[in-house]
Design a protein around this motif. Structure first.
Motif, short mmCIF file in Angstrom:
data_model
loop_
_atom_site.label_atom_id
_atom_site.label_comp_id
_atom_site.label_asym_id
_atom_site.label_seq_id
_atom_site.Cartn_x
_atom_site.Cartn_y
_atom_site.Cartn_z
N VAL A 12 17.09 22.66 -5.39
CA VAL A 12 17.84 23.85 -4.98
C VAL A 12 17.87 23.87 -3.46
N ILE A 13 19.06 23.78 -2.90
CA ILE A 13 19.23 23.79 -1.45
C ILE A 13 19.83 25.14 -1.06
N GLY A 14 19.16 25.86 -0.19
CA GLY A 14 19.66 27.16 0.23
C GLY A 14 18.73 27.78 1.23
N GLY A 15 18.57 29.10 1.15
CA GLY A 15 17.69 29.81 2.07
C GLY A 15 16.29 29.95 1.53
N THR A 16 15.39 30.37 2.39
CA THR A 16 13.98 30.50 2.00
C THR A 16 13.77 31.58 0.95
N GLY A 17 14.66 32.57 0.85
CA GLY A 17 14.50 33.66 -0.10
C GLY A 17 14.60 33.23 -1.55
N LEU A 18 15.09 32.02 -1.80
CA LEU A 18 15.24 31.55 -3.18
C LEU A 18 13.91 31.25 -3.84
N THR A 19 12.85 31.14 -3.07
CA THR A 19 11.54 30.85 -3.65
C THR A 19 10.89 32.11 -4.22
N THR A 20 11.63 33.22 -4.27
CA THR A 20 11.08 34.46 -4.84
C THR A 20 11.60 34.71 -6.25
N LEU A 21 12.04 33.66 -6.95
CA LEU A 21 12.50 33.83 -8.32
C LEU A 21 11.39 34.40 -9.20
N SER A 22 11.76 35.26 -10.13
CA SER A 22 10.77 35.83 -11.05
C SER A 22 10.12 34.72 -11.88
N ASP A 23 8.81 34.84 -12.07
CA ASP A 23 8.02 33.91 -12.88
C ASP A 23 7.92 32.51 -12.26
N LEU A 24 8.36 32.36 -11.01
CA LEU A 24 8.24 31.06 -10.35
C LEU A 24 6.83 30.88 -9.80
N GLU A 25 6.25 29.74 -10.11
CA GLU A 25 4.93 29.38 -9.57
C GLU A 25 5.12 28.32 -8.49
N ILE A 26 4.76 28.65 -7.26
CA ILE A 26 4.82 27.67 -6.17
C ILE A 26 3.58 26.79 -6.25
N THR A 27 3.78 25.49 -6.34
CA THR A 27 2.65 24.57 -6.54
C THR A 27 2.30 23.75 -5.31
N GLY A 28 3.14 23.79 -4.28
CA GLY A 28 2.82 23.03 -3.08
C GLY A 28 3.98 22.95 -2.12
N GLU A 29 3.69 22.45 -0.95
CA GLU A 29 4.69 22.25 0.09
C GLU A 29 4.36 20.94 0.79
N ARG A 30 5.38 20.14 1.07
CA ARG A 30 5.12 18.84 1.69
C ARG A 30 6.26 18.42 2.60
N GLN A 31 5.87 17.83 3.70
CA GLN A 31 6.84 17.23 4.62
C GLN A 31 7.02 15.78 4.24
N VAL A 32 8.26 15.33 4.17
CA VAL A 32 8.53 13.96 3.78
C VAL A 32 9.43 13.30 4.82
N GLU A 33 9.49 11.98 4.78
CA GLU A 33 10.39 11.23 5.63
C GLU A 33 11.28 10.36 4.77
N THR A 34 12.46 10.07 5.27
CA THR A 34 13.41 9.21 4.58
C THR A 34 13.94 8.18 5.57
N PRO A 35 14.64 7.16 5.10
CA PRO A 35 15.26 6.22 6.04
C PRO A 35 16.26 6.88 6.98
N TRP A 36 16.67 8.11 6.66
CA TRP A 36 17.66 8.83 7.45
C TRP A 36 17.03 9.90 8.32
N GLY A 37 15.71 9.92 8.38
CA GLY A 37 15.00 10.92 9.16
C GLY A 37 14.34 11.94 8.25
N VAL A 38 13.91 13.04 8.84
CA VAL A 38 13.21 14.08 8.08
C VAL A 38 14.22 15.13 7.64
N PRO A 39 14.02 15.73 6.47
CA PRO A 39 14.93 16.80 6.03
C PRO A 39 14.77 18.06 6.87
N SER A 40 15.60 19.02 6.59
CA SER A 40 15.66 20.24 7.39
C SER A 40 14.34 21.00 7.41
N ALA A 41 13.59 20.92 6.34
CA ALA A 41 12.35 21.68 6.20
C ALA A 41 11.46 20.97 5.20
#
Length: 262
Positions: A12-41
């Motif tokens: 799901v690509i959008g704003g940070t407010g989308l992580t407030t879905l009902s019954d959603l369990e946040i399990t982690g956050e990670r920074q990754v790299e790709t051959p094209w650089g780092v993603p937006s967040a």
């Protein structure tokens, strides 16, 4: 279309407010790299029931990246490498069509690209052969139908069609530009629809847009566009966007992955 195998994560690509879905369990956050650089967040991992979800803030967290400077290639590659095979792009858009006013949800079926100068393909550089993807239908029809059914079930005001006109930004358009786009057949205008949809297609991902109209496009109302009206429409409409996602995520994750382009 529906797979009985273990569900892939839904991106799901959008704003940070989308992580407030009902019954959603946040399990982690990670920074990754790709051959094209780092993603937006950093990627935010979660679960909605048994369905894994990966959230990515398109403009960064905090909101700092203008539409023409988003690293769309890194964003889509990061989601693909993390296992996502279906992606929902949540987009704030302006309404051109008379039935697509502020706070309305739209699931478009076509797109016209007016952007320029953006890194818009994975197929460049030292290639062994040139690849041309079919882009006749830029949005996955099965995923579109799932969102449309969810909007109907949740009684969210929506339009299940529309041509998205993707402009360069970050400025808003002139009234004359909107008239030209309307003559071209555009129903909506936004700044982030491309190359996001095309890059997803190059990776063989199912991609669908869930648009929220946040203002009438330039010249379509009797006043200038203000951030106050945009923020008001977002506040009114985002609850519907979240409800649609909540009831559709599991079905989106059950879709059979498409073959990757090569």
């Amino acid at each position: 279309m529906i797979s009985s195998a273990k569900p892939h994560p839904v991106g799901v690509i959008g704003g940070t407010g989308l992580t407030t879905l009902s019954d959603l369990e946040i399990t982690g956050e990670r920074q990754v790299e790709t051959p094209w650089g780092v993603p937006s967040a950093p990627l935010v991992d979660g679960r909605l029931g048994d369905q894994p979800v990966i959230f990515l803030s398109r403009h960064g967290n905090p909101h700092r990246l203008p539409p023409h400077q988003v690293n769309y290639r890194a964003n889509l590659q990061a989601l693909y490498d993390s296992g996502a095979r279906t992606v929902v792009g949540v987009n704030a858009v302006g309404g051109i069509h008379r039935d697509m006013g502020p706070a309305q949800v739209v699931v478009p079926d076509q797109i016209i690209d007016y952007t320029w100068g953006r890194a818009s393909t994975f197929f460049e550089g030292d290639l062994q052969s040139v690849t041309h993807i079919d882009f006749t239908w830029p949005y996955d029809d099965s995923a579109r139908q799932i969102l449309i059914d969810a909007a109907g079930a949740e009684k969210v005001p929506f339009s299940g069609f529309g041509v998205y006109g993707a402009t360069q930004g970050p400025r808003l358009e002139t009234a004359a530009e909107i008239l030209r786009m309307e003559r071209d057949g555009c129903d909506l205008v936004g700044m982030t629809g491309m190359p996001e949809a095309a890059l997803a297609a190059e990776l063989g991902m199912r991609y669908v847009c869930l648009g929220l109209v946040v203002n009438w496009a330039a010249g379509k109302s009797d006043h200038i566009i203000t951030m106050a009206e945009i923020e008001e429409a977002i506040e009114q409409g985002m609850s519907g966007v979240r409800r649609i996602l909540e009831v559709s995520i599991a079905s989106l994750g059950a879709l059979t992955p498409l073959p990757q382009c090569s």
